[in-house]
Scaffold this motif. Structure first.
Motif, PDB file in Angstrom:
ATOM      1  N   GLU A  51       0.869  -1.178   0.000  1.00 28.86           N
ATOM      2  CA  GLU A  51       0.000   0.000   0.000  1.00 28.86           C
ATOM      3  C   GLU A  51       0.903   1.225   0.000  1.00 28.86           C
ATOM      4  OE1 GLU A  51      -3.349  -0.016   0.002  1.00 28.86           O
ATOM      5  OE2 GLU A  51      -3.623  -2.193   0.267  1.00 28.86           O
ATOM      6  N   LYS A  52       0.633   2.170  -0.902  1.00 32.42           N
ATOM      7  CA  LYS A  52       1.468   3.376  -0.950  1.00 32.42           C
ATOM      8  C   LYS A  52       0.605   4.593  -1.240  1.00 32.42           C
ATOM      9  CE  LYS A  52       5.341   5.511  -0.582  1.00 32.42           C
ATOM     10  NZ  LYS A  52       6.026   5.550   0.727  1.00 32.42           N
ATOM     11  N   GLU A  53       0.834   5.639  -0.457  1.00 32.89           N
ATOM     12  CA  GLU A  53       0.117   6.899  -0.623  1.00 32.89           C
ATOM     13  C   GLU A  53       1.097   7.939  -1.149  1.00 32.89           C
ATOM     14  OE1 GLU A  53      -2.012   9.901   2.456  1.00 32.89           O
ATOM     15  OE2 GLU A  53      -2.762   7.840   2.487  1.00 32.89           O
ATOM     16  N   LEU A  54       0.724   8.623  -2.247  1.00 34.60           N
ATOM     17  CA  LEU A  54       1.610   9.591  -2.897  1.00 34.60           C
ATOM     18  C   LEU A  54       0.863  10.881  -3.183  1.00 34.60           C
ATOM     19  CD1 LEU A  54       3.253   7.223  -5.558  1.00 34.60           C
ATOM     20  CD2 LEU A  54       4.302   7.985  -3.422  1.00 34.60           C
ATOM     21  N   ASN A  55       1.637  11.955  -3.367  1.00 34.99           N
ATOM     22  CA  ASN A  55       1.095  13.215  -3.855  1.00 34.99           C
ATOM     23  C   ASN A  55       1.383  13.329  -5.348  1.00 34.99           C
ATOM     24  OD1 ASN A  55       0.156  14.191  -1.329  1.00 34.99           O
ATOM     25  ND2 ASN A  55       2.221  14.873  -0.807  1.00 34.99           N
ATOM     26  N   ILE A  56       0.602  14.136  -6.037  1.00 36.35           N
ATOM     27  CA  ILE A  56       0.800  14.318  -7.472  1.00 36.35           C
ATOM     28  C   ILE A  56       2.225  14.823  -7.723  1.00 36.35           C
ATOM     29  CG2 ILE A  56       0.069  15.659  -9.494  1.00 36.35           C
ATOM     30  CD1 ILE A  56      -2.749  15.692  -8.276  1.00 36.35           C
ATOM     31  N   GLY A  57       2.886  14.161  -8.665  1.00 37.96           N
ATOM     32  CA  GLY A  57       4.258  14.529  -8.998  1.00 37.96           C
ATOM     33  C   GLY A  57       5.307  13.721  -8.266  1.00 37.96           C
TER      34      GLY A  57
ATOM     35  N   ARG B  82       2.967  -3.444 -14.117  1.00 37.42           N
ATOM     36  CA  ARG B  82       1.853  -2.900 -14.886  1.00 37.42           C
ATOM     37  C   ARG B  82       0.904  -2.137 -13.961  1.00 37.42           C
ATOM     38  NH1 ARG B  82      -3.178  -4.774 -15.900  1.00 37.42           N
ATOM     39  NH2 ARG B  82      -2.648  -6.767 -14.905  1.00 37.42           N
ATOM     40  N   SER B  83       0.440  -0.969 -14.452  1.00 37.51           N
ATOM     41  CA  SER B  83      -0.507  -0.156 -13.684  1.00 37.51           C
ATOM     42  C   SER B  83      -1.915  -0.354 -14.226  1.00 37.51           C
ATOM     43  CB  SER B  83      -0.137   1.326 -13.768  1.00 37.51           C
ATOM     44  OG  SER B  83      -1.147   2.139 -13.182  1.00 37.51           O
ATOM     45  N   SER B  84      -2.871  -0.440 -13.321  1.00 35.43           N
ATOM     46  CA  SER B  84      -4.269  -0.574 -13.736  1.00 35.43           C
ATOM     47  C   SER B  84      -4.838   0.745 -14.238  1.00 35.43           C
ATOM     48  CB  SER B  84      -5.121  -1.082 -12.572  1.00 35.43           C
ATOM     49  OG  SER B  84      -5.125  -0.122 -11.508  1.00 35.43           O
ATOM     50  N   ASN B  85      -4.179   1.858 -13.897  1.00 36.28           N
ATOM     51  CA  ASN B  85      -4.640   3.181 -14.335  1.00 36.28           C
ATOM     52  C   ASN B  85      -3.421   4.097 -14.446  1.00 36.28           C
ATOM     53  OD1 ASN B  85      -5.900   5.612 -14.850  1.00 36.28           O
ATOM     54  ND2 ASN B  85      -7.520   5.315 -13.333  1.00 36.28           N
ATOM     55  N   SER B  86      -2.814   4.086 -15.615  1.00 37.45           N
ATOM     56  CA  SER B  86      -1.590   4.864 -15.812  1.00 37.45           C
ATOM     57  C   SER B  86      -1.842   6.366 -15.824  1.00 37.45           C
ATOM     58  CB  SER B  86      -0.898   4.452 -17.119  1.00 37.45           C
ATOM     59  OG  SER B  86      -1.766   4.632 -18.221  1.00 37.45           O
ATOM     60  N   LYS B  87      -3.109   6.790 -15.953  1.00 35.77           N
ATOM     61  CA  LYS B  87      -3.410   8.217 -15.875  1.00 35.77           C
ATOM     62  C   LYS B  87      -3.307   8.717 -14.437  1.00 35.77           C
ATOM     63  CE  LYS B  87      -6.445   8.418 -19.917  1.00 35.77           C
ATOM     64  NZ  LYS B  87      -7.814   8.740 -20.402  1.00 35.77           N
ATOM     65  N   VAL B  88      -3.491   7.819 -13.488  1.00 42.34           N
ATOM     66  CA  VAL B  88      -3.361   8.156 -12.066  1.00 42.34           C
ATOM     67  C   VAL B  88      -1.934   7.913 -11.594  1.00 42.34           C
ATOM     68  CG1 VAL B  88      -4.074   7.530  -9.721  1.00 42.34           C
ATOM     69  CG2 VAL B  88      -5.782   7.752 -11.535  1.00 42.34           C
TER      70      VAL B  88
ATOM     71  N   ARG C  78      -3.668   0.193  -9.187  1.00 41.87           N
ATOM     72  CA  ARG C  78      -3.047  -1.025  -8.665  1.00 41.87           C
ATOM     73  C   ARG C  78      -1.856  -1.383  -9.550  1.00 41.87           C
ATOM     74  NH1 ARG C  78      -6.700  -6.188  -7.543  1.00 41.87           N
ATOM     75  NH2 ARG C  78      -7.199  -4.902  -5.717  1.00 41.87           N
ATOM     76  N   ILE C  79      -0.698  -1.533  -8.917  1.00 44.89           N
ATOM     77  CA  ILE C  79       0.503  -1.944  -9.632  1.00 44.89           C
ATOM     78  C   ILE C  79       0.638  -3.461  -9.479  1.00 44.89           C
ATOM     79  CG2 ILE C  79       2.981  -1.650  -9.906  1.00 44.89           C
ATOM     80  CD1 ILE C  79       1.314   0.886 -10.439  1.00 44.89           C
TER      81      ILE C  79
ATOM     82  N   VAL D 288       2.824  -6.766 -10.185  1.00 40.98           N
ATOM     83  CA  VAL D 288       4.184  -7.224 -10.462  1.00 40.98           C
ATOM     84  C   VAL D 288       4.106  -8.730 -10.704  1.00 40.98           C
ATOM     85  CG1 VAL D 288       6.562  -7.258  -9.649  1.00 40.98           C
ATOM     86  CG2 VAL D 288       5.015  -5.430  -8.895  1.00 40.98           C
ATOM     87  N   LYS D 289       4.633  -9.149 -11.853  1.00 36.69           N
ATOM     88  CA  LYS D 289       4.425 -10.541 -12.236  1.00 36.69           C
ATOM     89  C   LYS D 289       5.695 -11.164 -12.794  1.00 36.69           C
ATOM     90  CE  LYS D 289       1.147 -13.378 -14.868  1.00 36.69           C
ATOM     91  NZ  LYS D 289      -0.043 -13.355 -15.749  1.00 36.69           N
ATOM     92  N   THR D 290       5.894 -12.421 -12.468  1.00 35.28           N
ATOM     93  CA  THR D 290       6.944 -13.230 -13.086  1.00 35.28           C
ATOM     94  C   THR D 290       6.442 -14.656 -13.178  1.00 35.28           C
ATOM     95  OG1 THR D 290       9.246 -13.964 -12.974  1.00 35.28           O
ATOM     96  CG2 THR D 290       8.107 -13.676 -10.887  1.00 35.28           C
ATOM     97  N   GLY D 291       6.565 -15.235 -14.351  1.00 34.62           N
ATOM     98  CA  GLY D 291       6.039 -16.576 -14.531  1.00 34.62           C
ATOM     99  C   GLY D 291       4.564 -16.614 -14.187  1.00 34.62           C
ATOM    100  N   ASN D 292       4.206 -17.549 -13.301  1.00 38.82           N
ATOM    101  CA  ASN D 292       2.808 -17.632 -12.885  1.00 38.82           C
ATOM    102  C   ASN D 292       2.591 -17.113 -11.464  1.00 38.82           C
ATOM    103  OD1 ASN D 292       4.078 -19.621 -11.505  1.00 38.82           O
ATOM    104  ND2 ASN D 292       2.644 -21.275 -12.024  1.00 38.82           N
ATOM    105  N   GLY D 293       3.564 -16.315 -10.962  1.00 37.98           N
ATOM    106  CA  GLY D 293       3.419 -15.687  -9.654  1.00 37.98           C
ATOM    107  C   GLY D 293       3.302 -14.178  -9.785  1.00 37.98           C
ATOM    108  N   GLU D 294       2.558 -13.558  -8.913  1.00 33.94           N
ATOM    109  CA  GLU D 294       2.393 -12.108  -8.978  1.00 33.94           C
ATOM    110  C   GLU D 294       2.110 -11.527  -7.602  1.00 33.94           C
ATOM    111  OE1 GLU D 294      -2.239 -11.168  -9.943  1.00 33.94           O
ATOM    112  OE2 GLU D 294      -1.006 -11.770 -11.670  1.00 33.94           O
ATOM    113  N   ALA D 295       2.332 -10.222  -7.486  1.00 37.23           N
ATOM    114  CA  ALA D 295       2.006  -9.474  -6.269  1.00 37.23           C
ATOM    115  C   ALA D 295       1.451  -8.130  -6.703  1.00 37.23           C
ATOM    116  CB  ALA D 295       3.236  -9.302  -5.380  1.00 37.23           C
ATOM    117  N   ARG D 296       0.717  -7.496  -5.810  1.00 35.19           N
ATOM    118  CA  ARG D 296       0.057  -6.234  -6.157  1.00 35.19           C
ATOM    119  C   ARG D 296       0.296  -5.175  -5.087  1.00 35.19           C
ATOM    120  NH1 ARG D 296      -2.941 -10.506  -7.411  1.00 35.19           N
ATOM    121  NH2 ARG D 296      -3.918 -10.556  -5.353  1.00 35.19           N
ATOM    122  N   CYS D 297       0.475  -3.947  -5.555  1.00 39.38           N
ATOM    123  CA  CYS D 297       0.633  -2.794  -4.663  1.00 39.38           C
ATOM    124  C   CYS D 297      -0.456  -1.783  -4.994  1.00 39.38           C
ATOM    125  CB  CYS D 297       2.014  -2.159  -4.840  1.00 39.38           C
ATOM    126  SG  CYS D 297       2.239  -0.637  -3.881  1.00 39.38           S
ATOM    127  N   ASN D 298      -1.269  -1.442  -4.000  1.00 36.49           N
ATOM    128  CA  ASN D 298      -2.340  -0.455  -4.195  1.00 36.49           C
ATOM    129  C   ASN D 298      -1.799   0.947  -3.937  1.00 36.49           C
ATOM    130  OD1 ASN D 298      -4.394  -2.399  -4.743  1.00 36.49           O
ATOM    131  ND2 ASN D 298      -4.496  -2.844  -2.551  1.00 36.49           N
TER     132      ASN D 298
END
Length: 258
Positions: free
Chosen positions: A43-49, A67-73, A91-92, A94-104
Motif C-alpha cells: 500500500e502506498k500513498e503519494l502526492n501528485i508529482g 503494470r498499472s491498472s490506471n496509468s493516468k493516475v 493497482r501496480i 508485479v508478475k513473473t512466470g505464474n506468480g504475482e504481487a500487487r501494490c495499491n
C-alpha cells in the motif's frame, strides 16, 4: 519431493528479502505453483508529482514485469518506478512466470489554501494573494477580467478600475478562487465654490482614495481655465463649473469671476 523443493525455494527467497533490507516489515507472498513475488510495500500513498521506487524479489530470480491498472493516475516503468500523475487510485501488478504481487497506490488530491478568498480594493492599489499548496508545487494565477484587476505570476493583484473579477489559482488540477472588488472612489473637491478677480489664480484640491490621475474640465474655459493639476486662472467675468473626474466619479466647483 515437491514439498522439500518448495521449502528450499521459500528459504532462498526469504534470505534474498533479508539481504535487500526488507526485514522487519510485513511480507505478503502471492504464489501460484512454485513462483513467488515479494514487494517492499503493498500500500502506498503519494502526492501528485511524487515518484516511488517499488522493489520486487522473485523466487525464480527473473526480472518481473510491472503494470498499472490506471496509468493516468499512477504510471510505472519497467524497473518499478511509480510516478503519481493525478488524484485517484491505481493497482501496480508485479508478475513473473505464474506468480504475482500487487501494490495499491493512492494519489492524494492537491489542496490549496489562500490567505484571502475575497478582497475589496481601492483603484490603483495592490494586494499580495498567497497560496499554500499541499504538494509544494508552483501555482498559476489568472484574472477573469484583466480590465478590472490583473494578477502576476507571484500572486500580486493590481486594481485597474472599479468592478468585480475572480482570481483563479491552480495547481495539479486543483482550482480555488478569490473574488476581487475594486471600489468606486470617493471624490471631494475643495473649495466647492469660489469668487475670483480677473487674472486671479486658484488651486483646487481633490481628495480621493483612488490612485488614478484625476481629469479636469471647465464648462466655460473662456471665463475660467483649469489645467491638468486643478490650477484655475480667471480670465473674464462670468461663471464656470470646474469638474474633476476620477474613475467615472465626478465632483464640481463653481467659480465666479468678477
Amino acid at each position: 519431493m515437491k514439498t522439500n523443493r518448495m521449502i528450499r525455494t521459500l528459504a532462498v527467497l526469504l534470505c534474498m528479502v533479508s539481504m535487500l533490507g526488507f526485514s522487519g516489515m510485513k511480507i505478503d507472498v502471492y504464489a501460484r505453483g512454485l513462483t513467488f513475488v515479494v514487494l517492499n510495500v503493498y500500500e502506498k500513498e503519494l502526492n501528485i508529482g511524487d515518484e516511488y521506487q517499488l522493489y520486487a524479489v522473485t523466487s525464480n530470480g527473473r526480472k518481473p514485469s510491472f503494470r498499472s491498472s490506471n496509468s493516468k493516475v499512477a504510471s510505472v516503468n519497467t524497473y518499478g518506478l511509480i510516478t503519481a500523475k493525478k488524484a485517484g487510485s491505481a493497482r501496480i501488478t508485479v508478475k513473473t512466470g505464474n506468480g504475482e504481487a500487487r501494490c495499491n497506490v493512492t494519489v492524494n488530491k492537491t489542496t490549496i489554501h489562500l490567505n484571502q478568498t475575497s478582497v475589496s480594493m481601492d483603484n490603483g492599489s495592490e494586494f499580495q494573494l498567497k497560496a499554500d499548496v499541499s504538494t509544494g508545487h508552483e501555482v498559476r494565477y489568472k484574472s477573469s477580467k484583466r480590465s478590472v484587476a490583473t494578477v502576476d505570476e507571484s500572486g500580486v493583484i493590481t486594481a485597474k478600475k472599479p468592478g468585480d473579477t475572480v482570481i483563479t489559482v491552480s495547481a495539479d488540477g486543483t482550482n480555488v478562487t478569490c473574488r476581487v472588488k475594486v471600489k468606486r472612489p470617493n471624490v471631494i473637491l475643495r473649495p466647492g465654490k469660489a469668487t475670483m478677480n480677473c487674472e486671479g489664480e486658484l488651486q483646487l484640491a481633490v481628495q480621493t482614495n483612488s490612485k488614478t490621475i484625476p481629469k479636469w474640465k471647465s464648462s466655460r474655459p473662456s471665463v475660467a481655465a483649469v489645467d491638468d493639476r486643478g490650477h484655475v486662472i480667471a480670465l473674464k467675468e462670468g461663471k464656470s463649473i470646474i469638474t474633476v473626474t476620477v474613475d467615472g466619479v465626478t465632483a464640481k466647483a463653481t467659480i465666479t469671476v468678477q
